[in-house]
Motif scaffolding. Sequence first.
Motif, PDB file in Angstrom:
ATOM      1  N   ALA A 133     -11.765  14.679  21.180  1.00 17.56           N
ATOM      2  CA  ALA A 133     -12.445  14.581  22.469  1.00 17.56           C
ATOM      3  C   ALA A 133     -13.507  13.485  22.499  1.00 17.56           C
ATOM      4  CB  ALA A 133     -13.083  15.924  22.833  1.00 17.56           C
ATOM      5  N   SER A 134     -14.266  13.321  21.401  1.00 22.91           N
ATOM      6  CA  SER A 134     -15.337  12.332  21.436  1.00 22.91           C
ATOM      7  C   SER A 134     -15.811  11.956  20.036  1.00 22.91           C
ATOM      8  CB  SER A 134     -16.536  12.863  22.239  1.00 22.91           C
ATOM      9  OG  SER A 134     -17.161  13.948  21.551  1.00 22.91           O
ATOM     10  N   LEU A 135     -16.428  10.767  19.959  1.00 20.60           N
ATOM     11  CA  LEU A 135     -17.079  10.287  18.743  1.00 20.60           C
ATOM     12  C   LEU A 135     -18.443   9.747  19.140  1.00 20.60           C
ATOM     13  CD1 LEU A 135     -14.096   8.229  17.200  1.00 20.60           C
ATOM     14  CD2 LEU A 135     -14.828  10.531  16.511  1.00 20.60           C
ATOM     15  N   HIS A 136     -19.497  10.368  18.627  1.00 18.60           N
ATOM     16  CA  HIS A 136     -20.873   9.967  18.964  1.00 18.60           C
ATOM     17  C   HIS A 136     -21.455   9.105  17.833  1.00 18.60           C
ATOM     18  CE1 HIS A 136     -24.807   9.988  20.624  1.00 18.60           C
ATOM     19  NE2 HIS A 136     -25.316  10.908  19.831  1.00 18.60           N
ATOM     20  N   HIS A 137     -22.660   8.579  18.070  1.00 19.75           N
ATOM     21  CA  HIS A 137     -23.378   7.742  17.092  1.00 19.75           C
ATOM     22  C   HIS A 137     -22.539   6.568  16.618  1.00 19.75           C
ATOM     23  CE1 HIS A 137     -26.380  11.173  16.078  1.00 19.75           C
ATOM     24  NE2 HIS A 137     -26.915  10.310  16.913  1.00 19.75           N
ATOM     25  N   TYR A 138     -21.828   5.980  17.588  1.00 20.89           N
ATOM     26  CA  TYR A 138     -20.892   4.915  17.262  1.00 20.89           C
ATOM     27  C   TYR A 138     -21.585   3.703  16.647  1.00 20.89           C
ATOM     28  CZ  TYR A 138     -16.656   2.132  17.838  1.00 20.89           C
ATOM     29  OH  TYR A 138     -15.542   1.360  17.612  1.00 20.89           O
ATOM     30  N   ASP A 139     -22.834   3.445  17.020  1.00 17.80           N
ATOM     31  CA  ASP A 139     -23.525   2.292  16.439  1.00 17.80           C
ATOM     32  C   ASP A 139     -24.438   2.654  15.273  1.00 17.80           C
ATOM     33  OD1 ASP A 139     -25.448   3.559  17.910  1.00 17.80           O
ATOM     34  OD2 ASP A 139     -26.020   1.823  19.125  1.00 17.80           O
ATOM     35  N   MET A 140     -24.289   3.867  14.762  1.00 20.71           N
ATOM     36  CA  MET A 140     -25.063   4.286  13.585  1.00 20.71           C
ATOM     37  C   MET A 140     -24.199   4.307  12.325  1.00 20.71           C
ATOM     38  SD  MET A 140     -28.100   4.752  14.768  1.00 20.71           S
ATOM     39  CE  MET A 140     -28.990   5.741  13.560  1.00 20.71           C
ATOM     40  N   VAL A 141     -22.910   3.986  12.475  1.00 17.15           N
ATOM     41  CA  VAL A 141     -21.996   3.962  11.329  1.00 17.15           C
ATOM     42  C   VAL A 141     -21.371   2.573  11.230  1.00 17.15           C
ATOM     43  CG1 VAL A 141     -21.498   6.431  11.441  1.00 17.15           C
ATOM     44  CG2 VAL A 141     -20.066   4.825  12.739  1.00 17.15           C
ATOM     45  N   ASN A 142     -20.689   2.303  10.132  1.00 16.85           N
ATOM     46  CA  ASN A 142     -20.001   1.025   9.962  1.00 16.85           C
ATOM     47  C   ASN A 142     -18.881   0.899  10.989  1.00 16.85           C
ATOM     48  OD1 ASN A 142     -21.657   0.790   7.745  1.00 16.85           O
ATOM     49  ND2 ASN A 142     -20.045   1.079   6.233  1.00 16.85           N
ATOM     50  N   PRO A 143     -18.505  -0.328  11.369  1.00 18.77           N
ATOM     51  CA  PRO A 143     -17.315  -0.489  12.219  1.00 18.77           C
ATOM     52  C   PRO A 143     -16.129   0.238  11.596  1.00 18.77           C
ATOM     53  CG  PRO A 143     -18.469  -2.572  12.008  1.00 18.77           C
ATOM     54  CD  PRO A 143     -19.144  -1.621  11.059  1.00 18.77           C
ATOM     55  N   ILE A 144     -15.365   0.944  12.418  1.00 17.65           N
ATOM     56  CA  ILE A 144     -14.357   1.854  11.854  1.00 17.65           C
ATOM     57  C   ILE A 144     -13.080   1.145  11.409  1.00 17.65           C
ATOM     58  CG2 ILE A 144     -15.247   3.827  13.135  1.00 17.65           C
ATOM     59  CD1 ILE A 144     -12.978   3.487  15.132  1.00 17.65           C
ATOM     60  N   PHE A 145     -12.892  -0.115  11.804  1.00 17.70           N
ATOM     61  CA  PHE A 145     -11.747  -0.889  11.328  1.00 17.70           C
ATOM     62  C   PHE A 145     -12.229  -2.082  10.501  1.00 17.70           C
ATOM     63  CE2 PHE A 145      -9.706   1.130  15.043  1.00 17.70           C
ATOM     64  CZ  PHE A 145      -8.557   1.631  14.427  1.00 17.70           C
ATOM     65  N   PRO A 146     -11.612  -2.334   9.341  1.00 16.55           N
ATOM     66  CA  PRO A 146     -11.982  -3.501   8.542  1.00 16.55           C
ATOM     67  C   PRO A 146     -11.760  -4.791   9.339  1.00 16.55           C
ATOM     68  CG  PRO A 146     -10.546  -2.034   7.295  1.00 16.55           C
ATOM     69  CD  PRO A 146     -10.535  -1.550   8.709  1.00 16.55           C
ATOM     70  N   SER A 147     -12.615  -5.766   9.114  1.00 15.65           N
ATOM     71  CA  SER A 147     -12.508  -7.095   9.742  1.00 15.65           C
ATOM     72  C   SER A 147     -12.718  -7.064  11.249  1.00 15.65           C
ATOM     73  CB  SER A 147     -11.149  -7.748   9.429  1.00 15.65           C
ATOM     74  OG  SER A 147     -10.935  -7.813   8.034  1.00 15.65           O
ATOM     75  N   CYS A 192      -3.978   8.737  -9.778  1.00 12.46           N
ATOM     76  CA  CYS A 192      -3.138   9.815  -9.241  1.00 12.46           C
ATOM     77  C   CYS A 192      -3.811  10.519  -8.058  1.00 12.46           C
ATOM     78  CB  CYS A 192      -2.825  10.838 -10.331  1.00 12.46           C
ATOM     79  SG  CYS A 192      -1.805  10.192 -11.679  1.00 12.46           S
ATOM     80  N   GLU A 193      -5.099  10.246  -7.837  1.00 11.84           N
ATOM     81  CA  GLU A 193      -5.839  10.912  -6.767  1.00 11.84           C
ATOM     82  C   GLU A 193      -6.355   9.953  -5.711  1.00 11.84           C
ATOM     83  OE1 GLU A 193      -8.964  13.149  -8.550  1.00 11.84           O
ATOM     84  OE2 GLU A 193      -7.620  14.650  -9.434  1.00 11.84           O
ATOM     85  N   ALA A 194      -6.541   8.688  -6.034  1.00 12.16           N
ATOM     86  CA  ALA A 194      -7.079   7.706  -5.082  1.00 12.16           C
ATOM     87  C   ALA A 194      -5.951   7.140  -4.225  1.00 12.16           C
ATOM     88  CB  ALA A 194      -7.778   6.585  -5.836  1.00 12.16           C
ATOM     89  N   PRO A 195      -6.092   7.161  -2.899  1.00 14.28           N
ATOM     90  CA  PRO A 195      -5.012   6.669  -2.042  1.00 14.28           C
ATOM     91  C   PRO A 195      -5.029   5.148  -1.865  1.00 14.28           C
ATOM     92  CG  PRO A 195      -6.807   7.480  -0.686  1.00 14.28           C
ATOM     93  CD  PRO A 195      -7.203   7.751  -2.119  1.00 14.28           C
ATOM     94  N   HIS A 196      -3.866   4.594  -1.565  1.00 12.93           N
ATOM     95  CA  HIS A 196      -3.768   3.243  -1.033  1.00 12.93           C
ATOM     96  C   HIS A 196      -4.067   3.371   0.461  1.00 12.93           C
ATOM     97  CE1 HIS A 196      -1.679   1.539  -4.627  1.00 12.93           C
ATOM     98  NE2 HIS A 196      -1.251   2.794  -4.749  1.00 12.93           N
ATOM     99  N   MET A 197      -4.978   2.558   0.992  1.00 13.98           N
ATOM    100  CA  MET A 197      -5.451   2.730   2.367  1.00 13.98           C
ATOM    101  C   MET A 197      -4.905   1.654   3.295  1.00 13.98           C
ATOM    102  SD  MET A 197      -9.405   3.880   1.771  1.00 13.98           S
ATOM    103  CE  MET A 197      -9.811   5.294   0.731  1.00 13.98           C
ATOM    104  N   PHE A 198      -4.387   2.095   4.429  1.00  8.98           N
ATOM    105  CA  PHE A 198      -3.836   1.221   5.459  1.00  8.98           C
ATOM    106  C   PHE A 198      -4.513   1.557   6.785  1.00  8.98           C
ATOM    107  CE2 PHE A 198      -0.869   1.798   2.092  1.00  8.98           C
ATOM    108  CZ  PHE A 198      -0.096   0.643   1.992  1.00  8.98           C
ATOM    109  N   PHE A 199      -4.683   0.541   7.646  1.00 10.07           N
ATOM    110  CA  PHE A 199      -5.335   0.760   8.939  1.00 10.07           C
ATOM    111  C   PHE A 199      -4.469   0.211  10.067  1.00 10.07           C
ATOM    112  CE2 PHE A 199      -8.707   0.926   5.837  1.00 10.07           C
ATOM    113  CZ  PHE A 199      -9.490   1.983   6.285  1.00 10.07           C
ATOM    114  N   LEU A 200      -4.666   0.774  11.241  1.00 16.37           N
ATOM    115  CA  LEU A 200      -3.856   0.425  12.403  1.00 16.37           C
ATOM    116  C   LEU A 200      -3.893  -1.078  12.688  1.00 16.37           C
ATOM    117  CD1 LEU A 200      -2.249   1.448  14.965  1.00 16.37           C
ATOM    118  CD2 LEU A 200      -4.445   1.262  16.155  1.00 16.37           C
ATOM    119  N   LYS A 201      -2.693  -1.648  12.835  1.00 15.78           N
ATOM    120  CA  LYS A 201      -2.568  -3.049  13.216  1.00 15.78           C
ATOM    121  C   LYS A 201      -2.118  -3.179  14.667  1.00 15.78           C
ATOM    122  CE  LYS A 201       0.161  -7.238  12.285  1.00 15.78           C
ATOM    123  NZ  LYS A 201       1.302  -7.789  11.518  1.00 15.78           N
TER     124      LYS A 201
END
Length: 469
Positions: A277-291, A378-387
């Motif tokens: 429904a919502s995400l608050h404090h959008y400018d208090m966290v890092n940008p959510i997508f790399p680059s 065995c526990e750390a994921p390979h991370m991919f983000f929406l293109k």
Amino acid sequence: MSKHDKSNDLSICKTVLICGLVLYMCTIIFLNNSDRFPSSDLFSTSQTIKSSNVAETNISHLVFGLLGNEKAWYHRKHYVEAWWRPNVTRGHLFLDVPPKGNLLPWSLSSPPYRISDDVSKLLKETKHVDARVLRIVHGIMEVVREAREDVRWVIMGDDDSVFFVDNMVDILAQYDHNKYYYFGGHSEFILSNYWYSFNQGFGGAGIILSYPLAKTFANNVMSCLKRYAHLKSSDRTTMLCVADLGVNLSPLQGIHQIDLRGDISGFLSYHPKSLLASLHHYDMVNPIFPSMNRAQSGFHLQNVAKYDQSRMLQQTICHHRSQSWTFSVSWGYSAHIYEKIMPRSWIQRPIETFQTWQRSPRPPHYMFDTRSPSWNPCEAPHMFFLKSVEKMRSGEIVTTYTRGWPRGIGACLPSGNYSAEYVSEIHVYSSATKRTKIDRCECCDVTHETGSNKADIKYRECKIDEIIA
């Protein structure tokens, strides 16, 4: 009693009985032919008419009241314009002072603005100790004052929040807007709930009042502000004002205060099974997508939301057993590959890529289970983000995720040494049909040829007895 009197009594009884039978038969005939008569006929009721003609809740039934600051609006406007739909979304941005400088002429992509009522005058009248609290709580009345009578739900929020309006419509359509409802979300930081209240909605992320409740709240707001003039929390004051009207909070998991700091990708990649429904404090966290910066990230997220809000951030887990890989997809945001078959009960716990809202000496820190970042391959994921996202001719929606960065810690040897380091792109195929009633997650099948840098994931409904492990 004489025989004559008895005869008269019997005659009267027969007459009453015959009249009753005649009236009964007339009523049956009348009801069987009721479709021939207009709805205003004697036997029609206003309740029946209303229930048959009530339209399903849609975006026009929601009105937003966004509390903003003129100075902050220079950069926050981009967050709001990412989700606001001009001439479709209803409501206003309430500023502390009139806009000036580069804010004029006012952008047509922004919500229309209003100036909040004179706080100094209200302070004198209520003797309140905090002007900011007074402005926010009194703002509910100002939104109701501006709203049309066909409004069903009043949504209050801050100008640094991102809302997912279609999901909010689908959530609220499940409830009777004629009743008193107070919806909101808790803080993710457990101490914030302890310091203020576990029974309040944290308002920056959005509190939702059914219109009858909002109207009653507005009629009593001044007496309430006087009653709680000593409080320095607008959310707690709102909660108490609502409680005094006999209504308590109904929490919604999809409303996120984001009382977190830093990189929240670990939180967003493991969303609970509920509509976002919502995400608050959008400018208090890092940008959510790399680059990308924050504004670009907001538009990127809302662009994919146009295709299917019902699946936004919903976690789907599937296994590619021939290579002992586990895939976890947060639809519209990220995809992870684990080089081991992992149970859902472990995968669904967010990774602590983020920090606490404020310094906290010892756990518990959060209102949800977490797991620490790991350097174990065995526990750390390979991370991919929406293109990208597109709708195919078949009607399916395909979202593409690209690698965020090399993992660079080697392969999970116990799983058979099938490294996923060379995979650079993941395509996820999902149905165009919305999933608004989420009683169970979706399942998926993986297609990947050994050595290929691409993997395909196709969503499907889980089988009745399917074990996702």
